[in-house]
Design an enzyme around this catalytic site. Structure first.
Site, short mmCIF file in Angstrom:
data_model
loop_
_atom_site.label_atom_id
_atom_site.label_comp_id
_atom_site.label_asym_id
_atom_site.label_seq_id
_atom_site.Cartn_x
_atom_site.Cartn_y
_atom_site.Cartn_z
N GLU A 81 -7.59 -1.50 -3.95
CA GLU A 81 -8.97 -1.87 -3.24
C GLU A 81 -9.93 -1.70 -3.80
O GLU A 81 -11.03 -2.24 -3.95
CB GLU A 81 -8.79 -1.19 -1.84
CG GLU A 81 -10.00 -1.74 -0.67
CD GLU A 81 -10.06 -0.94 0.53
OE1 GLU A 81 -9.54 0.30 0.75
OE2 GLU A 81 -10.20 -1.63 1.61
N LYS A 90 -12.37 -10.26 7.81
CA LYS A 90 -12.70 -10.10 9.33
C LYS A 90 -13.57 -11.36 9.79
O LYS A 90 -13.26 -11.62 10.93
CB LYS A 90 -13.53 -8.94 9.44
CG LYS A 90 -12.78 -7.49 9.23
CD LYS A 90 -13.88 -6.17 9.19
CE LYS A 90 -13.29 -4.99 8.74
NZ LYS A 90 -14.12 -3.86 8.76
N HIS A 102 18.84 2.84 -6.96
CA HIS A 102 19.72 2.15 -6.10
C HIS A 102 19.11 0.88 -5.20
O HIS A 102 19.65 0.45 -4.34
CB HIS A 102 20.43 3.12 -4.80
CG HIS A 102 21.01 4.34 -5.71
ND1 HIS A 102 22.53 4.15 -5.77
CD2 HIS A 102 20.41 5.29 -6.05
CE1 HIS A 102 22.75 5.43 -6.35
NE2 HIS A 102 21.79 6.02 -6.62
#
Lengths: 514, 514
Positions: free
Chosen positions: B313, B446, B342
């Site tokens: 960000e 937004k 793994h």
């Protein structure tokens, strides 16, 4: 915009029964991309058919690859295998029912790592409810502090805790260590560990032998034709998750239905093949773009991590099937939307263009009634708004995305989602000609660690009351000074008898045994 | 190997007081790299000094950047600011002590998203113990099912649950929705929400006003000179974590000590500058390599996610400070070692070489005594073996890595770790000439979502008993058919009054209100 709507409909795939759909319209592939790839796609279909018929699809290890049979045992290549799977699944259900009926156990502690833990962790979180029959806990590392945390929390309920130890070979150090630490906790509590323990392991493995010798409750098989990262529908997942109380039959059925859908050899009708082709298109078949996975649903937050393992361990290979050095793979990361929009989506939108995105949409918001958080709007509308808004904004900024939609998060839809990606990964392996079913690099890491462990022991043995530098100890042991220095620092931090006199440089640090 | 040991010592940095060290010897930078970068490094030091002195380091938003003052209030540029920080910190401690003394509350529910949740989540997990004074829970999304899960679990204890709502602007939709859903849960339980609620927000924000009007317990400030992703040492983190019972003063002090260390303008003695330079070297200053972060400690598993937000960000920006289009950033992912060995470490070792690695080592294994899991070896030895073995194996395979070592996971060392990376991110921003302190893309997302929400309402209003296709509704509304179709599907999944008659293509689907 009309052309986008046309493109949307042209490539849109949906399954009426499951309600699952795939949208690849926001991937910018040329009109000739799919025709050009068709021969490779057909080769991949053929390889998949061979695999499902019991061919040695994992040539390096000389093994069949049978995770598709786990949810459709009658498709296994021999009647023996069919019976083995059906018997195992039946025995697990019976065992879980017996445990539930006994009323003796409230907790399950799964000890495993990688493919032997992540699948159960994902499903446990995605599908668990307040009505679960038992609570699941995990040891999935060899961090002693991490183990302490879990074992301390369980301490008051150890008597009512069933331990499931999962290791195909039985030789995975992290899992073995976790088992031994758990065993010690039971002994300390005056409890018989074996009477609380269940093994999921290969027949005849070290763990199998240990479990038999110590009178464990029951042992369930892991077959060599099921890889760890595709084992969640074998005993690896079925044992803990049936115990938790999830409807694993619905999960198996959902996966089987997706398998049926993704068996079609018509590229444009096969969502797994379209996924694989989109990955190929995005990264030029060389993993040039990362795959960012954003499920817009809290319950699916571990799916990105699950895919990270499935995709990267399957496709991240040095050599192709012809032995040519290719260094393949696709990097995968992500958490959940819209939360991640308040984190790294800033970079996705504005920053370095080294990724393509996969949105996972869940159409249904919640079960019950919602309050209005604004006139006429509920929280689920916002989630939808953020998903659609972000998809549009990213596309307009030149960032491509795939969208997979599920009607809701159920055992069936999650089973289907797993099956979709298992198949896509298999197809992609064929497209780029790598063995998607082995993991040679994991073995190499274990070997390197074994060397360090040996060194630790030797350094410990060579310490004396006389302060020595890493170089001095190293030359005495015939080992390089830096490795010895790391070993000494580790010992000094963990053994109160090892003392350090810091120097101005690491080479001047002196270490002694008191 | 001698030359590697020399290189190790040449660049090795450690702080005796904290025991924290940095190893960049496994990054393959040329001898002339650091001298070549020195002018840029000095420019970055100068910019950082200006920032700490209260310059407008975030020019796009016209704001100071003051997260360093949070842990050393006397370094704030004015006496007023110093007093404000000290008063706030004092008030938070007092409030937490009062809550603890009252014995009324056992739980804290934090409602926030992004920078207003991830920091507290990371520290809650990294530092929580069985002795915590209160248990923390989180709502960090606008997923109604996710909210139900948390609120249902808390339902029997709502009376004893303190809610902390965190939103700087007070207008973040996810947080507002979470607050309203929580409020509804309290009302349903016959409890006064305000008497359980705490606000952490900007003075005069919508949330501030709401909290005042509804008689909330207390309000703590968020200042415009603290960005969300660097706010964990402000009220955002201090309120929930003091309540949890963590020693946040030690965390602040650890950060302050690291700040002091990373203020040196001698590049070779500044671990934050060396980190930033290594990132620059790895990705040619253009983010060409992903940053994989692998803490070998369960408690640090969320650190990679925390860094993902902090780094991406901050650095993922379209324009540089001169307005030039640069599309900067560094992709970050990772979970924990040795577990990830793994999973995707297979690809790191063998696959596509598009990353560099950061190992986070914690030298101390655990507090108490360990059992031997092999003769002479304890579980912590294995963790060390896997870390060192993997570092060596990857380096030999041409994969570079940085190693940051901590003595153990304590409030102090975690505070230092956060401060180290905050500073490194700031330096890197200067090196590549971007504003590391704003997030214009988040705002854009937004806005796009708001458009979708409006459309949802309009589509809902346009539905009738007469079945209509998306194209029909779209042309009536002057909206594109695809967006309308998505809105219709969302409504159909969430509103039982909306019925779908599926067609052969999305365009042929018909929707009606019953």
């Amino acid at each position: 915009m009309n052309s986008l709507w046309d493109r949307y409909q042209q490539y849109f795939l949906r399954d009426t029964a499951s309600g699952i759909s795939l949208d690849i319209s926001r991937m910018r592939f040329d009109d000739d991309f799919l025709p050009r790839m068709e021969p490779l796609a057909q080769r991949a279909f053929a390889a998949m058919t061979e695999l499902e018929n019991g061919g040695i699809a994992n040539p390096d290890e000389g093994r069949m690859v049978g995770h598709y049979w786990l949810r459709a045992p009658r498709l296994a290549p021999t009647a023996d295998l069919t019976a083995e799977i059906e018997d195992c699944n039946g025995a697990i259900r019976e065992f879980a029912a017996k445990v539930h009926a006994s009323g003796r156990y409230t907790e399950v502690l799964l000890i495993g790592i990688g493919g032997s833990a992540l699948g159960p962790q994902f499903l446990h979180d995605a599908l668990g409810t307040a009505d679960d029959r038992m609570a699941l806990h995990f040891l999935d590392n060899t961090d002693p502090q991490g183990m302490d945390r879990v074992l301390c929390a369980l301490a008051p309920r150890l008597e009512h805790t069933l331990v499931v130890v999962v290791s195909k070979s039985g030789g995975t150090a992290e899992t073995r260590n976790g088992m031994l630490e758990a065993e010690a906790a039971y002994e300390k509590a005056g409890l018989n560990f074996g009477k609380h323990a269940v093994a999921v392991t290969g027949a005849g493995s070290a763990l199998d032998t240990y479990a038999e010798k110590n009178g464990w409750l029951v042992r369930f098989p892991m077959w060599d034709w099921v890889g760890g990262r595709t084992s969640v529908m074998s005993a690896v997942g079925l044992v803990p998750l049936w115990l938790q109380g999830l409807d694993m039959q619905a999960l198996l059925d959902g996966a089987a239905a997706m398998d049926a859908w993704t068996r079609t050899t018509e590229t444009l009708k096969n969502p797994a093949m379209l996924l694989a082709l989109m990955w190929h298109c995005a990264g030029n078949g060389r993993g040039e773009k990362d795959m960012v996975v954003l499920p817009y649903k809290d319950r699916l937050v571990l799916f990105s991590k699950y895919l990270q393992q499935l995709v990267m361990e399957s496709l991240g290979k040095e050599l192709d099937l012809d032995g040519k050095k290719v260094n393949q793979g696709i990097a995968v990361y992500g958490n959940k939307g819209s939360t991640d929009q308040h984190a790294y989506v800033q970079q996705l939108r504005d920053g370095v263009h080294n990724f393509f995105l996969t949105f996972i949409e869940v159409r249904k918001g919640r079960g019950g009634v919602s309050i209005e958080v604004e006139p006429g709007a509920v929280t689920a509308d916002f989630l939808q708004g953020f998903l659609r808004g972000t998809r549009t904004a990213l596309y307009e900024g030149g960032r491509d995305s795939i969208t997979v939609s599920l009607p809701e998060v159920t055992p069936s839809s999650v089973g289907a989602l797993i099956a979709l990606y298992e198949r896509a990964v298999g197809f992609y392996g064929s497209l780029v000609n790598v063995n998607a079913y082995h993991q040679p690099g994991v073995e190499a890491g274990k070997k390197a660690a074994a060397g360090v462990l040996k060194l630790l022991a030797r350094v410990k043995g060579a310490l004396s009351a006389e302060p020595q530098t890493a170089a001095q100890l190293g030359s005495a042991l015939g080992e390089d000074a830096e490795s010895v220095w790391h070993a000494l620092n580790h010992l000094a931090a963990n053994d109160p008898r090892v003392n350090t006199t810091p120097g101005t440089t690491p080479g001047a640090d002196a270490f002694a045994l008191t």
